[in-house]
Design a protein around this motif. Structure first.
Motif, mmCIF file in Angstrom:
data_model
loop_
_atom_site.group_PDB
_atom_site.id
_atom_site.type_symbol
_atom_site.label_atom_id
_atom_site.label_comp_id
_atom_site.label_asym_id
_atom_site.label_seq_id
_atom_site.Cartn_x
_atom_site.Cartn_y
_atom_site.Cartn_z
ATOM 1 N N LYS A 207 -28.328 -32.007 -6.784
ATOM 2 C CA LYS A 207 -27.390 -30.594 -6.552
ATOM 3 C C LYS A 207 -26.221 -30.551 -7.212
ATOM 4 O O LYS A 207 -26.071 -29.200 -7.662
ATOM 5 C CB LYS A 207 -26.793 -30.995 -5.034
ATOM 6 N N ILE A 208 -25.742 -31.406 -7.685
ATOM 7 C CA ILE A 208 -24.662 -31.535 -8.891
ATOM 8 C C ILE A 208 -25.573 -31.099 -10.274
ATOM 9 O O ILE A 208 -24.771 -30.097 -10.954
ATOM 10 C CB ILE A 208 -23.910 -32.982 -9.121
ATOM 11 N N LYS A 209 -26.536 -31.474 -10.712
ATOM 12 C CA LYS A 209 -27.374 -30.962 -11.723
ATOM 13 C C LYS A 209 -27.417 -29.668 -11.547
ATOM 14 O O LYS A 209 -27.096 -28.878 -12.587
ATOM 15 C CB LYS A 209 -28.434 -31.782 -12.033
ATOM 16 N N LYS A 210 -27.933 -29.097 -10.651
ATOM 17 C CA LYS A 210 -28.146 -27.589 -10.318
ATOM 18 C C LYS A 210 -27.025 -26.885 -10.488
ATOM 19 O O LYS A 210 -27.060 -25.508 -11.132
ATOM 20 C CB LYS A 210 -28.787 -27.536 -8.846
ATOM 21 N N LYS A 211 -25.949 -27.215 -9.907
ATOM 22 C CA LYS A 211 -24.605 -26.779 -9.911
ATOM 23 C C LYS A 211 -24.013 -26.425 -11.368
ATOM 24 O O LYS A 211 -23.499 -25.387 -11.824
ATOM 25 C CB LYS A 211 -23.481 -27.231 -9.180
ATOM 26 N N ILE A 212 -23.938 -27.405 -12.101
ATOM 27 C CA ILE A 212 -23.821 -27.396 -13.330
ATOM 28 C C ILE A 212 -24.493 -26.792 -14.463
ATOM 29 O O ILE A 212 -24.032 -26.041 -15.170
ATOM 30 C CB ILE A 212 -23.665 -28.885 -14.026
ATOM 31 N N ASP A 213 -25.927 -26.513 -14.112
ATOM 32 C CA ASP A 213 -26.743 -25.655 -14.756
ATOM 33 C C ASP A 213 -26.670 -24.147 -14.560
ATOM 34 O O ASP A 213 -26.602 -23.386 -15.398
ATOM 35 C CB ASP A 213 -28.117 -26.098 -14.462
ATOM 36 N N GLU A 214 -26.193 -24.065 -13.435
ATOM 37 C CA GLU A 214 -25.957 -22.750 -12.867
ATOM 38 C C GLU A 214 -24.781 -22.336 -13.616
ATOM 39 O O GLU A 214 -24.461 -20.894 -13.896
ATOM 40 C CB GLU A 214 -25.452 -23.008 -11.434
ATOM 41 N N PHE A 215 -23.582 -23.000 -13.922
ATOM 42 C CA PHE A 215 -22.458 -22.682 -14.669
ATOM 43 C C PHE A 215 -22.363 -22.703 -16.014
ATOM 44 O O PHE A 215 -21.511 -22.634 -16.663
ATOM 45 C CB PHE A 215 -21.226 -23.162 -13.760
ATOM 46 N N SER A 216 -23.705 -23.380 -16.379
ATOM 47 C CA SER A 216 -23.884 -23.608 -17.799
ATOM 48 C C SER A 216 -22.655 -24.682 -18.561
ATOM 49 O O SER A 216 -22.140 -24.232 -19.580
ATOM 50 C CB SER A 216 -23.746 -22.445 -18.878
ATOM 51 N N LEU A 217 -22.324 -25.371 -17.750
ATOM 52 C CA LEU A 217 -21.089 -26.520 -18.248
ATOM 53 C C LEU A 217 -21.765 -27.739 -19.059
ATOM 54 O O LEU A 217 -22.275 -28.621 -18.567
ATOM 55 C CB LEU A 217 -20.450 -27.108 -16.839
ATOM 56 N N GLU A 218 -21.817 -27.415 -20.218
ATOM 57 C CA GLU A 218 -22.132 -28.445 -21.129
ATOM 58 C C GLU A 218 -21.430 -29.722 -21.332
ATOM 59 O O GLU A 218 -20.198 -29.529 -21.153
ATOM 60 C CB GLU A 218 -22.738 -27.945 -22.380
ATOM 61 N N ALA B 211 -15.855 -28.308 -6.010
ATOM 62 C CA ALA B 211 -14.812 -29.009 -6.682
ATOM 63 C C ALA B 211 -15.528 -29.152 -8.359
ATOM 64 O O ALA B 211 -14.559 -29.095 -9.253
ATOM 65 C CB ALA B 211 -14.556 -30.379 -6.347
ATOM 66 N N LEU B 212 -16.775 -28.915 -8.416
ATOM 67 C CA LEU B 212 -17.337 -28.816 -9.750
ATOM 68 C C LEU B 212 -16.969 -27.619 -10.361
ATOM 69 O O LEU B 212 -16.702 -27.669 -11.991
ATOM 70 C CB LEU B 212 -18.853 -28.776 -9.728
ATOM 71 N N GLU B 213 -16.653 -26.652 -9.786
ATOM 72 C CA GLU B 213 -16.502 -25.198 -10.451
ATOM 73 C C GLU B 213 -14.815 -25.363 -11.091
ATOM 74 O O GLU B 213 -14.524 -24.538 -11.904
ATOM 75 C CB GLU B 213 -16.363 -24.228 -9.515
ATOM 76 N N TYR B 214 -14.087 -26.398 -10.670
ATOM 77 C CA TYR B 214 -12.732 -26.386 -11.214
ATOM 78 C C TYR B 214 -12.571 -27.920 -11.840
ATOM 79 O O TYR B 214 -11.576 -28.556 -12.076
ATOM 80 C CB TYR B 214 -11.852 -26.264 -9.939
ATOM 81 N N LYS B 215 -13.784 -28.275 -12.606
ATOM 82 C CA LYS B 215 -14.022 -29.521 -13.284
ATOM 83 C C LYS B 215 -13.559 -30.553 -12.850
ATOM 84 O O LYS B 215 -12.781 -31.593 -13.672
ATOM 85 C CB LYS B 215 -13.068 -28.998 -14.736
ATOM 86 N N SER B 216 -13.698 -31.093 -11.631
ATOM 87 C CA SER B 216 -13.446 -32.301 -11.076
ATOM 88 C C SER B 216 -14.293 -33.423 -12.045
ATOM 89 O O SER B 216 -15.431 -33.213 -12.177
ATOM 90 C CB SER B 216 -13.616 -32.484 -9.517
ATOM 91 N N THR B 217 -13.636 -34.397 -12.154
ATOM 92 C CA THR B 217 -14.337 -35.685 -13.129
ATOM 93 C C THR B 217 -14.633 -36.819 -12.217
ATOM 94 O O THR B 217 -15.476 -37.597 -12.450
ATOM 95 C CB THR B 217 -13.472 -35.990 -14.202
ATOM 96 N N PHE B 218 -13.902 -36.943 -11.043
ATOM 97 C CA PHE B 218 -14.359 -37.732 -9.817
ATOM 98 C C PHE B 218 -14.715 -37.437 -8.616
ATOM 99 O O PHE B 218 -13.761 -36.929 -8.062
ATOM 100 C CB PHE B 218 -13.382 -38.851 -9.936
ATOM 101 N N LEU B 219 -15.600 -37.650 -8.104
ATOM 102 C CA LEU B 219 -16.117 -36.799 -6.564
ATOM 103 C C LEU B 219 -16.147 -38.001 -5.728
ATOM 104 O O LEU B 219 -16.755 -39.217 -6.135
ATOM 105 C CB LEU B 219 -17.449 -36.085 -6.604
ATOM 106 N N ARG B 220 -15.543 -38.014 -4.495
ATOM 107 C CA ARG B 220 -15.239 -39.042 -3.582
ATOM 108 C C ARG B 220 -16.219 -38.774 -2.365
ATOM 109 O O ARG B 220 -15.742 -38.026 -1.680
ATOM 110 C CB ARG B 220 -13.785 -39.153 -3.397
ATOM 111 N N ILE B 221 -17.317 -39.450 -2.409
ATOM 112 C CA ILE B 221 -18.416 -38.955 -1.673
ATOM 113 C C ILE B 221 -18.691 -40.358 -0.706
ATOM 114 O O ILE B 221 -19.294 -41.296 -1.009
ATOM 115 C CB ILE B 221 -19.325 -38.461 -2.035
#
Length: 221
Positions: free
Chosen positions: A14-25, A201-211
């Motif tokens: 899901k994270i990879k899909k979201k990152i690809d969606e926003f083209s966040l290299e 949180a990925l949209e706002y460049k979180s670097t640590f996700l607490r899951i």
């Protein structure tokens, strides 16, 4: 395959899909598996799978289970996520690699003192209370800059900021606020996003996700 491994793979996808969606290299946020209340037998399948970042909310619980696990797995990184009391700092500095909940000057002084004694540079996030909630810990946003400077004077290794948005509200405005605050004091790491809102949180460049629940399932304790 163990259920925790299956859950982690699903979250990673899901994270990879979201990152690809926003083209966040070159964006590779870390997942902290929050293992509070879960036992060694729940944690080991994730370690065997190659996961290295784990989080706990209580110092005493971490002391009971992690030294034994780390004897065999020295590459693991342990994150203190819950409220940290000054009388637990000595043990916290001993066992944790990261503290996500620095929220007052007295605590900052104590961490600085214990880290110097142990000659250990622990990585620290300043917790910010963005919702102005009395029941939650955290520095007032308007005080962040001056508090950060005081922490630097104490030679603390402040790497970023952390927040827990108010319950039952859209977290995005709070994530955006934390990103701006983080940029203002020129820090590179942000700890935000949990099971229910990590994709936001990925949209706002979180670097640590607490899951926690998303990986281990619902807690019974």
């Amino acid at each position: 395959m163990h259920q925790t491994q299956t859950n982690l793979i699903e979250i990673q996808n899901k994270i990879k899909k979201k990152i690809d969606e926003f083209s966040l290299e070159k964006y590779d946020p870390k997942i902290i598996a929050v293992s509070k209340t879960f036992s060694e037998q729940d944690i080991l399948p994730l370690i065997d799978f190659g996961h290295t970042e784990f989080g706990e909310n209580k110092v005493q619980e971490a002391l009971l289970k992690w030294p034994k696990i780390r004897e065999k797995h020295s590459n693991l990184k342990l994150h203190m996520l819950g409220k940290l009391q000054t009388n637990k700092v000595k043990n916290a500095v001993e066992i944790f690699d990261y503290i996500h909940s620095l929220d007052n000057l007295k605590l900052a002084n104590k961490i600085s003192s214990e880290a110097k004694k142990k000659v250990k540079e622990i990585k620290i996030f300043i917790q910010v209370n963005l919702g102005g909630e009395s029941q939650k810990s955290g520095i007032n946003p308007s005080d962040l800059e001056s508090f950060y400077k005081q922490c630097i004077e104490l030679k603390l290794n402040i790497i970023g900021t952390m927040c827990i948005p108010p319950d039952n509200q859209d977290p995005k405005p709070y994530f955006n606020d934390l990103l701006k605050l983080n940029q203002k004091i020129n820090l590179s790491e942000i700890s935000m996003g949990m099971t229910n809102d990590y994709l936001d949180a990925l949209e706002y460049k979180s670097t640590f996700l607490r899951i926690g629940t998303g990986i281990f399932g619902k807690r019974t304790k």
